[in-house]
Design an enzyme around this catalytic site. Structure first.
Site, PDB file in Angstrom:
ATOM      1  N   HIS A   1       0.712  -1.188   0.070  1.00 11.66           N
ATOM      2  CA  HIS A   1       0.108  -0.108  -0.207  1.00 11.66           C
ATOM      3  C   HIS A   1       0.914   1.136   0.052  1.00 11.66           C
ATOM      4  CE1 HIS A   1      -3.297  -2.648   0.647  1.00 11.66           C
ATOM      5  NE2 HIS A   1      -3.121  -2.871   1.793  1.00 11.66           N
TER       6      HIS A   1
ATOM      7  N   ASP B   1      -5.410  -8.101  -3.542  1.00 11.44           N
ATOM      8  CA  ASP B   1      -5.488  -8.088  -2.019  1.00 11.44           C
ATOM      9  C   ASP B   1      -6.779  -8.569  -1.586  1.00 11.44           C
ATOM     10  OD1 ASP B   1      -5.386  -7.306   0.474  1.00 11.44           O
ATOM     11  OD2 ASP B   1      -5.313  -5.020   0.017  1.00 11.44           O
TER      12      ASP B   1
HETATM   13 ZN   LIG Z   1      -3.543  -7.051   2.555  1.00  8.26          ZN
END
Ligand SMILES: [Zn+2]
Length: 478
Positions: free
Chosen positions: A277, A328
């Site tokens: 991220h 994800d």
């Molecule tokens: Zn994750």
């Protein structure tokens, strides 16, 4: 190079070599599943070559996955309280995490991995923290859940990097896990044992590194102990970082530093580290990460779905930081869609176009925006997965995807613009084939049972319930 000699021979009318399209490309797969030879300008396929049925791109690595969350897709899109954010989503996601069995995880992962092959991914990196029985006791074989993932990958043919996750506490100021995190509990020794178990299976195209869940969920002394134990180990080390502003605030309160700054200041980062991220940054942190050699894994579909925010894409691109993509939570599962949203988020934010174009290159000499992003995540993805070199080049694993040039979205597109059209103007997924280590694996390649092929082709489900449908029904009480 002639088509005499050993190995498997492939020929494509058009293939993506070193950042551009080449015509008439002959490729040879060596016995080790890596590219052993490539040559362009071969106008006609030699008789012993398999003709690939469309334009050929290197397949991409999906550098961040929690396979079990595929069982939750589409089921959290209704507001059920005044504050619906990442944290309330997480509480609901834990409901699935607490119930799923190894057999259900296998069925969900197998379904997901078939979809990822159809979406243009040839490797998936599992950030794996779901280890124990629902009550929190270890399974008799503590790698039972990891084994379910590995079996699913082996059956559909996708490459897999498993990262057992260090997960110790519920937050910076909380010494232990919450009760609903009991399936995740690990310490440094457990993480290393799980890594070694995966490596000990010696399954083709299955490797292992490690991960730290996040700075909030692992103690500083444990992170340092893990890093010491990994000295000299080549495997990747992933960590969730700066996904949520609350996490940045908590890290500042606990350590006096922002999360990325903390990792850099502690001297932990090097080229094995992958920062998942890295959404909320200041310029000094980007410079520190770039100086360390660490990479960043961006998950545009999930970050949008969870309301995480937008990363500083221009800042990351301008630095030398390796970048890669992950799906994800798997609300999106297609490489081109992740690339599209990586750029579209920035366009919406900045009210400009082609934000990812290179400001240092004169407009007339610009590569396409899609090409710049594709090349960047191609190289960054193999690093994030602990694989060797990337792309259609000698020594790289023989992974590719074949675009269907007859797909309605790509018909009439000049060959020079196929990559641009695939990323920005093909909302379906015109991936005809994905090959892994020299084998056609999907859609409808090896290991693709009737369910997988139907799913991959978008056809209606067969009348017999699939293992995936049965797992979903059991998990969601239907
Ligand atoms: Zn994750």
């Amino acid at each position: 190079m002639s088509a005499a000699g050993g190995g498997t021979w492939l020929w494509a009318r058009r293939a993506w070599l070193r950042g551009q399209w080449a015509e008439g490309v002959l490729l040879r797969v060596g016995a080790d599943g890596r590219w052993a030879g490539l040559r362009s300008g071969v106008a006609l396929p030699p008789p012993e070559a398999t003709v690939l049925p469309g334009a050929v791109l290197p397949a991409l690595v999906n550098a961040h996955s929690h396979a079990f969350q595929r069982a939750f897709v589409g089921l959290a899109e209704r507001r059920d309280g005044p504050h619906d954010d990442f944290w309330s989503w997480r509480d609901r996601m834990y409901g699935v995490a607490l119930r799923i069995t190894p057999e259900q995880l296998h069925a969900v992962a197998r379904h997901l991995y078939s979809e990822l092959l159809a979406g243009g991914f040839s490797q998936v990196v599992e950030f794996h923290y779901l280890h124990h029985q629902p009550g929190g006791q270890p399974y008799a074989d503590e790698a039972t859940m990891a084994r379910a993932l590995a079996e699913a990958a082996r059956e559909v043919g996708i490459g897999l990097t498993i990262l057992p996750v260090l997960y110790e506490r519920a937050g910076f100021a909380q010494p232990a896990l919450r009760d609903d995190q009991r399936r995740f509990a690990t310490d440094v020794d457990a993480v290393l044992r799980l890594r070694d178990a995966v490596r000990g299976w010696a399954l083709p195209q299955v490797g292992a590194g490690v991960a730290v869940h996040s700075l909030r969920a692992a103690r500083a002394d444990s992170i340092h102990a893990l890093a010491r134990a990994l000295q000299g180990d080549p495997g990747p080390i992933h960590v969730h970082v700066a996904e949520q502003t609350a996490e940045v605030d908590d890290c500042l309160a606990a350590t006096g530093r922002r999360p990325l700054q903390w990792l850099a200041d502690e001297g932990l980062l090097d080229a094995r580290w992958q920062l998942v991220h890295a959404t909320h940054t200041v310029p000094g942190e980007i410079a520190a990460v770039a100086a360390s050699g660490a990479g960043v894994v961006i998950c545009p579909g999930t970050e949008a779905n969870l309301g995480d925010g937008l990363c500083d894409l221009p800042g990351w691109l301008a630095s030398s930081t390796p970048l890669s993509l992950g799906t994800d939570s798997h609300v999106t599962r297609t490489a081109s869609e992740e690339l599209r949203w990586l750029e579209y988020g920035q366009r919406l934010l900045q009210r400009r176009r082609n934000v990812a174009a290179d400001a240092a290159v004169p407009p007339a000499a610009q590569p396409s925006t899609a090409a710049r992003l594709f090349e960047r995540v191609l190289a960054g993805g193999t690093a994030a997965a602990g694989l060797g070199p990337a792309g259609l080049r000698v020594g790289a694993r023989a992974d590719l995807l074949v675009l269907d040039e007859a797909d309605p979205a790509l018909q009439g597109v000049p060959g020079s613009h196929l990559l641009d059209a695939w990323v920005f103007a093909a909302p379906q997924r015109p991936v005809l084939q994905t090959w892994v280590a020299g084998r056609h694996c999907g859609p409808a390649g090896i290991g693709a049972g009737p369910t997988a092929s139907a799913d991959a082709a978008g056809a209606s489900a067969s009348s017999a319930p699939s293992a995936f449908a049965a797992a979903m029904a059991a998990l969601h009480g239907r």
